[in-house]
Design an enzyme around this catalytic site. Structure first.
Site, PDB file in Angstrom:
ATOM      1  N   HIS A 114       0.820  -1.223   0.000  1.00 16.97           N
ATOM      2  CA  HIS A 114       0.000   0.000   0.000  1.00 16.97           C
ATOM      3  C   HIS A 114       0.850   1.268   0.000  1.00 16.97           C
ATOM      4  O   HIS A 114       0.338   2.347  -0.292  1.00 16.97           O
ATOM      5  CB  HIS A 114      -0.978   0.003   1.184  1.00 16.97           C
ATOM      6  CG  HIS A 114      -0.355   0.238   2.524  1.00 16.97           C
ATOM      7  ND1 HIS A 114      -0.026  -0.779   3.394  1.00 16.97           N
ATOM      8  CD2 HIS A 114      -0.020   1.388   3.166  1.00 16.97           C
ATOM      9  CE1 HIS A 114       0.475  -0.268   4.500  1.00 16.97           C
ATOM     10  NE2 HIS A 114       0.493   1.045   4.393  1.00 16.97           N
ATOM     11  N   ASP A 144       0.251  -7.655   1.332  1.00 13.46           N
ATOM     12  CA  ASP A 144       0.697  -6.267   1.516  1.00 13.46           C
ATOM     13  C   ASP A 144       2.220  -6.173   1.484  1.00 13.46           C
ATOM     14  O   ASP A 144       2.829  -5.444   2.261  1.00 13.46           O
ATOM     15  CB  ASP A 144       0.156  -5.681   2.825  1.00 13.46           C
ATOM     16  CG  ASP A 144       0.225  -4.156   2.857  1.00 13.46           C
ATOM     17  OD1 ASP A 144       0.304  -3.547   1.765  1.00 13.46           O
ATOM     18  OD2 ASP A 144       0.216  -3.578   3.958  1.00 13.46           O
ATOM     19  N   GLY A 217       3.437   6.244   8.174  1.00 10.92           N
ATOM     20  CA  GLY A 217       4.843   6.421   7.808  1.00 10.92           C
ATOM     21  C   GLY A 217       5.715   5.278   8.282  1.00 10.92           C
ATOM     22  O   GLY A 217       6.796   5.044   7.753  1.00 10.92           O
ATOM     23  N   ASN A 218       5.260   4.543   9.311  1.00  6.15           N
ATOM     24  CA  ASN A 218       5.962   3.345   9.764  1.00  6.15           C
ATOM     25  C   ASN A 218       5.718   2.152   8.847  1.00  6.15           C
ATOM     26  O   ASN A 218       6.459   1.161   8.902  1.00  6.15           O
ATOM     27  CB  ASN A 218       5.521   2.945  11.175  1.00  6.15           C
ATOM     28  CG  ASN A 218       6.299   3.634  12.274  1.00  6.15           C
ATOM     29  OD1 ASN A 218       5.744   4.375  13.070  1.00  6.15           O
ATOM     30  ND2 ASN A 218       7.597   3.380  12.315  1.00  6.15           N
ATOM     31  N   SER A 219       4.674   2.218   8.043  1.00  5.67           N
ATOM     32  CA  SER A 219       4.315   1.095   7.180  1.00  5.67           C
ATOM     33  C   SER A 219       5.490   0.655   6.318  1.00  5.67           C
ATOM     34  O   SER A 219       6.123   1.476   5.654  1.00  5.67           O
ATOM     35  CB  SER A 219       3.143   1.471   6.278  1.00  5.67           C
ATOM     36  OG  SER A 219       1.976   1.685   7.029  1.00  5.67           O
ATOM     37  N   LEU A 274      -8.288 -24.173  -1.123  1.00  3.92           N
ATOM     38  CA  LEU A 274      -9.143 -25.338  -0.903  1.00  3.92           C
ATOM     39  C   LEU A 274     -10.499 -25.195  -1.573  1.00  3.92           C
ATOM     40  O   LEU A 274     -11.116 -26.184  -1.959  1.00  3.92           O
ATOM     41  CB  LEU A 274      -9.372 -25.561   0.600  1.00  3.92           C
ATOM     42  CG  LEU A 274      -8.192 -26.042   1.437  1.00  3.92           C
ATOM     43  CD1 LEU A 274      -8.668 -26.390   2.841  1.00  3.92           C
ATOM     44  CD2 LEU A 274      -7.527 -27.247   0.804  1.00  3.92           C
ATOM     45  N   GLY A 275     -11.007 -23.977  -1.647  1.00  2.00           N
ATOM     46  CA  GLY A 275     -12.338 -23.780  -2.206  1.00  2.00           C
ATOM     47  C   GLY A 275     -13.433 -23.975  -1.180  1.00  2.00           C
ATOM     48  O   GLY A 275     -14.465 -24.603  -1.474  1.00  2.00           O
ATOM     49  N   VAL A 276     -13.219 -23.444   0.045  1.00  4.19           N
ATOM     50  CA  VAL A 276     -14.240 -23.528   1.087  1.00  4.19           C
ATOM     51  C   VAL A 276     -14.379 -22.178   1.776  1.00  4.19           C
ATOM     52  O   VAL A 276     -13.441 -21.385   1.807  1.00  4.19           O
ATOM     53  CB  VAL A 276     -13.893 -24.593   2.154  1.00  4.19           C
ATOM     54  CG1 VAL A 276     -13.948 -25.986   1.573  1.00  4.19           C
ATOM     55  CG2 VAL A 276     -12.540 -24.316   2.787  1.00  4.19           C
ATOM     56  N   ILE A 278     -15.183 -20.878   5.604  1.00  2.00           N
ATOM     57  CA  ILE A 278     -15.113 -21.495   6.928  1.00  2.00           C
ATOM     58  C   ILE A 278     -15.452 -20.485   8.012  1.00  2.00           C
ATOM     59  O   ILE A 278     -15.490 -19.280   7.769  1.00  2.00           O
ATOM     60  CB  ILE A 278     -13.707 -22.087   7.193  1.00  2.00           C
ATOM     61  CG1 ILE A 278     -12.638 -20.997   7.052  1.00  2.00           C
ATOM     62  CG2 ILE A 278     -13.439 -23.267   6.289  1.00  2.00           C
ATOM     63  CD1 ILE A 278     -11.239 -21.429   7.427  1.00  2.00           C
TER      64      ILE A 278
END
Length: 472
Positions: A114, A144, A217-219, A274-276, A278
């Site tokens: 970002h 990210d 700014g820490n990102s 997996l296609g679930v 949950i």
């Protein structure tokens, strides 16, 4: 007349003990000065600029200047609504500030996605205040993480040491170096608050939670352990004010380095899937499944033709182990699946109908977008049942293979207490599919009194299990 102060032997011993305890406490407090001095040169400030594509919105005709910044946007719109517009302001480039750190002497730099998202120009400022243009090698929005490359004419660049976040312990001291609000090389410290934290929309990252002061700014800056090794990348904060409130989240460095290798090799990142859908197993749901304690990932929906569907996993199954690793919370599953090699066959231990089973599953690649069911309008006819629900059949256009009924009205009762809402679609009762309203009534009538029942409810695009206690 002067009174002499007399110190008895016990009093003297007590004073000496207090002094020694105070010195011991001072000695045990961590000293971050060496760690900061050794690693500071490898931490960089990153600024990115996006060139304007269109002119800024016209400004209202006011006798004063409008406030600036993202938080002022709603107020500005209010002023425009009442006071009108006058001309167009010149288009201005947008800028983003963040932090990063050098991971190789030849100039590879890690930061957050970002920080450099949609940037046309990226500049890296080193500790000696020299600035270098950076090339974006690749970026991964889901984790990210972004990988940059800079070229230095002054020889090898200072680098950080990569640590093992798996060895981190809750309560351990950690330190961050970054550029909050543009103040370069600011050092803040705290402890590890939790590990493996799942955040909304970030299910593939087991975040490290800390109480290290992290601000805008820490990102992208590094999180160090006391050995001077990077264990995470500071990525997010939880805040109601926009500033630090004691909850900071860092991407574990092993997750980031896996992304780095894929970006270097392929330019993109592939994750297992997996296609679930949950959810967590609550205490009430655990009781309905006959479990002694809540654990595992409860399957709410299985995607058609996905790896889970092909392996035989069904809604209502509870995934207890994946590839030999225990699943205690539902949030434990996505990161482990995501880091599994695509195409690899792994064992999945499930609980179905109170009995354990082991299935073999071939992990597939996570698609860019997962198809979701469309939302529909409830029909007009309805009938009542014993748990406080008035439901009706779904129209043909909304019916899937499993059927279901739509909630038209709620009356006081267990269903309302469980959180069911008007417009919800009930797909199953105690893991038995509901084809229509007539079958739903039969299933509800047969529910044992004073026992916990579970309903699979679809609200909008997402299915969810809810537990309710059947009245006597």
């Amino acid at each position: 007349m002067k009174t002499a102060l007399r110190l008895t032997m016990p009093t003297m011993l007590g004073c000496i003990t207090l002094l020694m305890a105070g010195r011991a406490l001072a000695v045990n407090l961590p000293d971050f000065s060496t760690l900061a001095a050794e690693n500071g040169p490898a931490v960089v400030n990153i600024s990115s600029e996006r060139k304007p594509e269109i002119a800024q919105a016209a400004r209202p005709n006011l006798p004063f200047d409008l406030p600036e910044g993202p938080d002022a946007a709603p107020l500005n719109e209010l002023f425009r609504h009442f006071f009108g517009e006058q001309g167009e302001a010149p288009a201005m480039p947008s800028e983003s500030l963040g932090s990063g750190f050098i991971i190789s002497a030849d100039g590879y730099v890690l930061t957050n996605h970002h920080v450099v998202k949609n940037a046309d120009e990226i500049t890296v400022r080193l500790g000696n205040r020299s600035e270098l243009p950076a090339k974006l090698i690749g970026s991964d929005e889901r984790s990210d993480i972004a990988l940059l490359k800079i070229e230095s004419k002054n020889g090898p660049l200072p680098t950080v040491k990569i640590g093992d976040p798996g060895r981190l312990k809750v309560g351990e001291w950690v330190l961050a170096i970054g550029s909050p609000f543009g103040f370069d090389h600011s050092v803040t410290a705290g402890i590890v608050s939790a590990k493996g934290r799942a955040l909304p929309q970030d299910t593939y990252v087991p975040f490290i939670q800390t109480d290290v002061a992290i601000n805008p700014g820490n990102s992208g800056g590094p999180l160090f352990n006391m050995n001077g090794e990077v264990v995470g990348i500071n990525s997010q904060i939880y805040s109601r004010t926009g500033g630090f409130m004691g909850l900071s989240f860092a991407v574990p460095i092993d997750v980031a380095m896996d992304v780095v290798e894929q970006l270097k090799t392929n330019g993109t990142v592939t994750r297992g899937w997996l296609g679930v859908l949950i959810q967590d197993v609550t205490r009430e749901l655990a009781e309905s499944f006959g479990m002694q304690q809540p654990r595992g990932a409860l399957v709410a929906r299985v995607m058609p033709d996905g790896p889970a569907a092909k392996a035989g996993i069904a809604a209502g199954d509870i995934i207890l182990r994946f590839n030999g690793e225990d699943i205690i919370y539902s949030s434990d599953l996505p990161p482990r699946v995501g880091r599994t090699a695509v195409g690899r066959k792994v064992p999945v231990d499930i609980l179905r109908g109170g009995k354990p089973r082991t299935l073999k599953l071939a992990v597939a690649a996570l698609p860019a977008q997962v198809e979701r069911p469309s939302r529909g309008t409830p029909p007009s006819k309805a009938s009542a049942d014993r748990i406080g629900l008035i439901v009706a059949d779904l129209p043909e256009s909304q019916r899937g293979k499993r059927g279901g009924v739509v909630v038209q009205k709620l009356v006081a009762g267990p269903a309302q207490d469980a959180g069911i809402q008007v417009g919800d679609i009930i797909l199953s009762v105690n893991s038995k599919d509901v084809a229509d309203s007539a079958e739903f009534k039969r299933l509800v009538r047969r529910l044992p009194a004073n026992q916990v029942a579970r309903l699979l409810v679809q609200r909008g695009d997402n299915p969810h299990w809810l537990a309710l206690r059947v009245p006597k």
